[in-house]
Enzyme design. Structure first.
Site, PDB file in Angstrom:
ATOM      1  N   ARG A  37       7.866  -8.305  -8.186  1.00 43.43           N
ATOM      2  CA  ARG A  37       9.238  -7.833  -8.313  1.00 43.43           C
ATOM      3  C   ARG A  37      10.226  -8.928  -7.952  1.00 43.43           C
ATOM      4  O   ARG A  37       9.967  -9.727  -7.052  1.00 43.43           O
ATOM      5  CB  ARG A  37       9.492  -6.657  -7.363  1.00 43.43           C
ATOM      6  CG  ARG A  37       8.786  -5.382  -7.725  1.00 43.43           C
ATOM      7  CD  ARG A  37       9.174  -4.264  -6.774  1.00 43.43           C
ATOM      8  NE  ARG A  37       8.952  -4.619  -5.376  1.00 43.43           N
ATOM      9  CZ  ARG A  37       9.613  -4.090  -4.362  1.00 43.43           C
ATOM     10  NH1 ARG A  37      10.565  -3.199  -4.581  1.00 43.43           N
ATOM     11  NH2 ARG A  37       9.352  -4.440  -3.119  1.00 43.43           N
TER      12      ARG A  37
ATOM     13  N   SER B 283       1.977 -12.146  -0.265  1.00 40.32           N
ATOM     14  CA  SER B 283       0.947 -11.395   0.479  1.00 40.32           C
ATOM     15  C   SER B 283      -0.467 -11.935   0.217  1.00 40.32           C
ATOM     16  O   SER B 283      -1.342 -11.244  -0.300  1.00 40.32           O
ATOM     17  CB  SER B 283       1.029  -9.909   0.136  1.00 40.32           C
ATOM     18  OG  SER B 283       2.296  -9.409   0.507  1.00 40.32           O
TER      19      SER B 283
ATOM     20  N   ASP C 274       4.185  -8.776   4.329  1.00 39.64           N
ATOM     21  CA  ASP C 274       4.766  -7.424   4.244  1.00 39.64           C
ATOM     22  C   ASP C 274       4.874  -6.728   5.602  1.00 39.64           C
ATOM     23  O   ASP C 274       5.747  -5.889   5.800  1.00 39.64           O
ATOM     24  CB  ASP C 274       3.982  -6.562   3.242  1.00 39.64           C
ATOM     25  CG  ASP C 274       2.481  -6.606   3.471  1.00 39.64           C
ATOM     26  OD1 ASP C 274       2.030  -7.318   4.391  1.00 39.64           O
ATOM     27  OD2 ASP C 274       1.740  -5.938   2.715  1.00 39.64           O
TER      28      ASP C 274
END
Length: 917
Positions: free
Chosen positions: A539, A603, A657
């Site tokens: 994203r 991540s 995250d």
């Protein structure tokens, strides 16, 4: 020849006239299908009254709980005793049940008399006599030294509060033994046996004969869930959902309910169909106004009903030329067995003549035809009424199961059902018409009160021994407070090892510095970009942070996919694709050419040397782009931006995250200093004092430490709480021996642990009748989302069964309860271990600051925490227990990887600007 035909014709016409005459006379006894459906509906309402706690007292159908929780599944085996006491004789039986591939039951029994003086003497004498007969039976079979389980059929009105306890309400059938009413008959029998001291038995169950009938048939047909008796008296029982039985605590599973349906109508519910003959029978009975339904259908009254009709019709001159005899006028002289004999197809009319002549009547052909028709109308009404109530029971079971069509078996006993030539056929026909959505099989019971008691005992024995075996396995998942305190202590030790320079390399909990030095304080403002890369989709976000009186965070984002060739090609191709997507997003937002600060959620395993530098240690999740491992991902991204020469970005921070989760919640709550993720994987971060972070120079202030706690236990320090199922899941995983803590608490593995336990239970015959489906053998098939669904308090067991059906597992109600119990044990342990780890973190923060008490907020994300119905509560409870000096609040994070990356960037920009002034 012509004469013979004329005679036959004349007789047929005569018969037809007589039948029409009787039909007209007994119009009120012939019930339409519409009336029967109405009675069925009334009966259903009365059942519901009997099941309700507040309405049971006024209900005519008492719906008594029997504490029989399961029907036979065919795996029962062993040697059992049964005691059958229901009249002036009683029986002792030995029942051998074997399950060596084919079900087999062998029985031996002895009948003993109860002398009349004992029936009317003291209860102590009565039970001493029963114990003596039991001793005699055991002696005879040379089994006195064995302690065998016993089932006790006690056919008197009783109230049960558990399977092996039965309080006698009142004696019937001529018994008057003193000191027994209001007492537990099992306790009295146990006392009599122990007083003797020469043998011992284990009384497991007290039942009545209706339940025994269901259980006997249930052994031969596992669909049997209803018991019906139509003999001298009548009654039924069936398996009801526990959630509907208000008189017993607990909502899970099923229990057999003894309906005591003979009393249906005692409140006037049947007055519109009761006839003058029914009222006369009732008035002349021993219990006027009671058992009105039973008096319309059972063998004790059927013959008498026919007699009353014959008397009235004779007195009115419609039969026997208006004559009666003393025998016909005597109550009880027309027996129910006469009704059965007269209704036989071939010899019925000759039997009618013989029986009527025995009663001193000179019966013509017309009288015999009329008598036969009267018998037919009375027995057909009895069968139809019985069908109406039975159809209500079957419809209720169907509704309970949520089935479109029910397949069920009714176990039946009783002389009327078995000996009357038409009753069973009429009952079955009418049940099928009144309950069209139910496929019903009727199975005759053999010796429900003897074999049935043994079967109840065999099932109770099987359930008890299987439960012990299951509990022994699941006990390994039930961690004591001491064990959890031990896990907390070890986590604390591993944290210290990870923070210290000399022990860091050997530590399993890596305690990685993130270079995030502050949480949001509310003064952050500006527009920031965030990039969230953690899988095959990524994203790009624009995050607008506004401060002042009304602090807001406004987000816009677009999702892009990463083609396989970019994931597995060169690093340049991958990062060029990412930059192409960023350019598309900026154009989409009308911000082409604007240089914004950016946070990068990456991540994958990284080593950070500063906030804006992350060295990729190794690719995971299917990525294989060359030339990236060992390189700074921020440098690779910047190089790709420069190659494009379209725009410039200020990459301020690389974050994971977990840190993003803490920062997102930190913006809402300034006390948030811990981030926790419990989803597919698990990790934690928190604000540590710089003086303890030996891997980074400087002692001032704090820094967020990314614990990477999933690897806790890789050194073997959790071996005492790991089970063989954890080891099996670990061995077959992609990274054996690694991330052991994560494999005990996170969503990626909990379902797999459950699957392994279910396979073990099934192999040991403790589940699914020992049958493993091929689908259950498939790794990963039992998804963790099933745990959340199965443990949902709103989910009925039938929905649990549909989840299991999806896995190819034909499950019983008991199986569903066991699966739920396994899911609960595994998920609860996961939450407790997570809580123990978190307790170590918050206590360390408190001690770092030298505080007696600490208020701290934990920002949480992850599907397991958010979606599992009990995980979060158990986690909170464990933290409270193990860190009592900390008041810990939990705040669910929204979009830690996107919004969190932007907020870290915003905080870094705020600090940078403050340093410039």
């Amino acid at each position: 020849m012509i004469a013979a035909h004329l005679l036959a014709y004349f007789f047929t016409e005569l018969s037809h006239d007589q039948i029409q005459k009787v039909d007209k006379y007994l119009y009120h006894l012939r019930l339409s299908e519409e009336t029967l459906l109405e009675i069925s509906k009334r009966f259903l309402k009365e059942m519901e009254k009997g099941l309700g706690r507040d309405t049971n007292a006024t209900a005519t159908i008492k719906m008594l709980p029997t504490f029989v929780r399961s029907t036979p599944d065919g795996t029962e085996s062993g040697e059992f005793l049964a005691l059958d006491l229901g009249g002036t004789n009683f029986r002792v039986l030995r029942v051998k049940v074997s399950d060596n591939g084919k079900q087999k039951v062998e029985m031996e029994n002895q009948i003993y008399a109860i002398p009349e003086d004992l029936m009317r003497g003291s209860g102590t004498q009565l039970f001493d006599h029963i114990a003596e007969c039991l001793a005699n039976f055991l002696e005879k079979l040379k089994i006195k030294d064995k302690k065998l389980p016993l089932g006790f059929t006690f056919s008197f009105p009783c109230q049960q509060s558990k399977l092996d306890e039965s309080i006698l309400i009142n004696w019937t059938k001529g018994f008057k033994s003193s000191g027994v009413e209001g007492r537990d008959v099992v306790a009295l029998l146990r006392k009599a046996i122990s007083k003797r001291g020469d043998f011992d038995i284990d009384i497991l169950a007290v039942i009545n004969d209706t339940v025994g009938t269901m259980m006997t048939c249930g052994y031969d047909d596992h669909d049997c869930e209803v018991g019906l008796i139509v003999g001298t008296g009548t009654n039924a029982c069936y398996m009801e959902e526990m959630r509907h039985i208000d008189l017993v605590d607990g909502d899970e599973g099923r229990m057999c309910v003894n309906m005591e349906w003979g009393a249906f109508g005692d409140d006037g519910a049947l007055d519109d169909i009761r006839t003058e003959f029914d009222r006369e029978i009732d008035m002349g009975s021993l219990n006027p106004g009671k058992q009105l339904f039973e008096k319309m259908i059972s063998g004790m009254y059927m013959g008498e009903l026919v007699r009353l009709i014959l008397v009235k019709m004779a007195k009115e001159g419609q039969l026997f030329r208006g004559r009666t005899t003393p025998d016909l006028l005597t109550t009880g002289h027309f027996e129910t067995k006469f009704v059965s004999a007269i209704e036989k197809e071939k010899e019925g009319l000759s039997k009618a003549e013989e029986i009527l002549s025995r009663l001193g009547l000179e019966a013509s052909e017309e009288d015999c035809v009329a008598t036969q028709r009267i018998c037919q109308i009375v027995s057909e009404r009895a069968a139809n009424l019985c069908a109406a109530t039975l159809a209500a029971v079957l419809r209720r079971i169907k509704e309970n199961k949520g089935a479109e069509r029910l397949r069920s078996t009714v176990g039946v006993d009783g002389s009327v059902y078995k000996k009357h030539p038409q009753f069973s056929r009429q009952l079955q026909k009418m049940v099928r018409r009144l309950a069209p959505g139910c496929g019903v099989r009727f199975l005759r019971s053999e010796d429900g009160s003897g074999k049935g008691a043994a079967m109840v005992t065999a099932v109770a024995y099987r359930l008890s021994s299987q439960k012990e075996e299951r509990q022994a396995t699941l006990d390994a998942f039930r961690l004591s407070k001491e064990q959890l305190a031990g896990v907390k202590q070890r986590m604390r030790e591993e944290m210290e090892r990870g923070l210290r320079k000399e022990t860091h390399d050997a530590a399993t909990v890596k305690m990685l510095p993130t270079y995030v030095r502050a949480t949001p304080d509310g003064t952050e403002k500006g527009d920031f970009l965030a990039l969230d890369l953690g899988g095959t989709n990524f994203r790009v976000l624009l995050v607008r942070v506004r401060n002042g009186k009304k602090r807001t965070v406004e987000m816009h984002n677009k999702i892009y996919s990463i083609p396989l060739e970019a994931m597995q090609g060169t690093g340049e191709e991958l990062f060029d694709h990412i930059v192409h997507c960023i350019a598309d997003f900026l154009e989409y937002m009308g911000m082409k050419g604007v240089a914004l600060p950016m946070g990068f959620t990456f991540s994958f395993p990284c080593q950070q040397n500063s906030l804006d530098e992350g060295i990729l240690l190794k690719w995971t999740k299917g990525f294989k782009a060359t030339g990236c491992e060992g390189e700074d991902v921020v440098r690779l991204l910047k190089d790709a931006i420069h190659r494009r020469e379209e725009f410039d970005l200020d990459v301020v921070a690389v974050v994971n995250d977990t840190v993003g989760t803490m920062m997102t919640c930190g913006y809402e709550d300034p006390c948030c200093e811990v981030g926790l993720i419990v989803g597919t994987g698990s990790n934690t971060c928190y604000m540590e004092e710089m003086c303890n972070v030996e891997l980074v120079d400087g002692d001032e202030g704090r820094m967020c430490v990314n614990m990477e706690w999933g690897a806790f236990g890789d050194s073997g320090c959790l071996d005492d709480v790991r089970t063989p199922f954890d080891c099996a899941v670990d061995e077959l995983s992609l990274n054996p021996g690694k991330q052991r803590f994560e494999k005990m608490i996170s969503g990626m593995y909990l379902g797999e642990i459950v699957r392994n336990i279910l396979i073990d239970f099934t192999k040991r015959g403790l589940l699914f009748r020992g049958r493993i489906s091929e689908r259950l053998k498939t790794r990963g098939i039992f998804q963790t989302k099933f745990l959340s669904q199965i443990e949902s308090d709103r989910l009925a067991l039938r929905q649990v069964r549909s989840i299991l059906q999806h896995l190819g597992l034909e499950s019983t109600c008991d199986d569903s309860i066991i699966v739920k119990e396994v899911c609960t044990a595994v998920a609860r342990r996961g939450a407790q271990l997570c809580g123990a780890g978190l307790a170590a973190v918050v206590d360390k923060i408190r001690e770092n600051r030298g505080l007696d008490s600490l208020r701290v907020t934990v920002g949480v994300d992850g599907t397991l925490y958010k979606l599992h119905p009990h995980f979060s509560n158990v986690l909170h409870e464990t933290v409270r227990d193990l860190a009592p000096k900390c008041t810990v609040s939990f705040l669910q994070s929204e979009d830690g990887s996107g919004k969190g990356a932007a907020l870290i960037t915003a905080v870094a920009c705020r600090i940078r600007e403050a340093g410039q002034h």
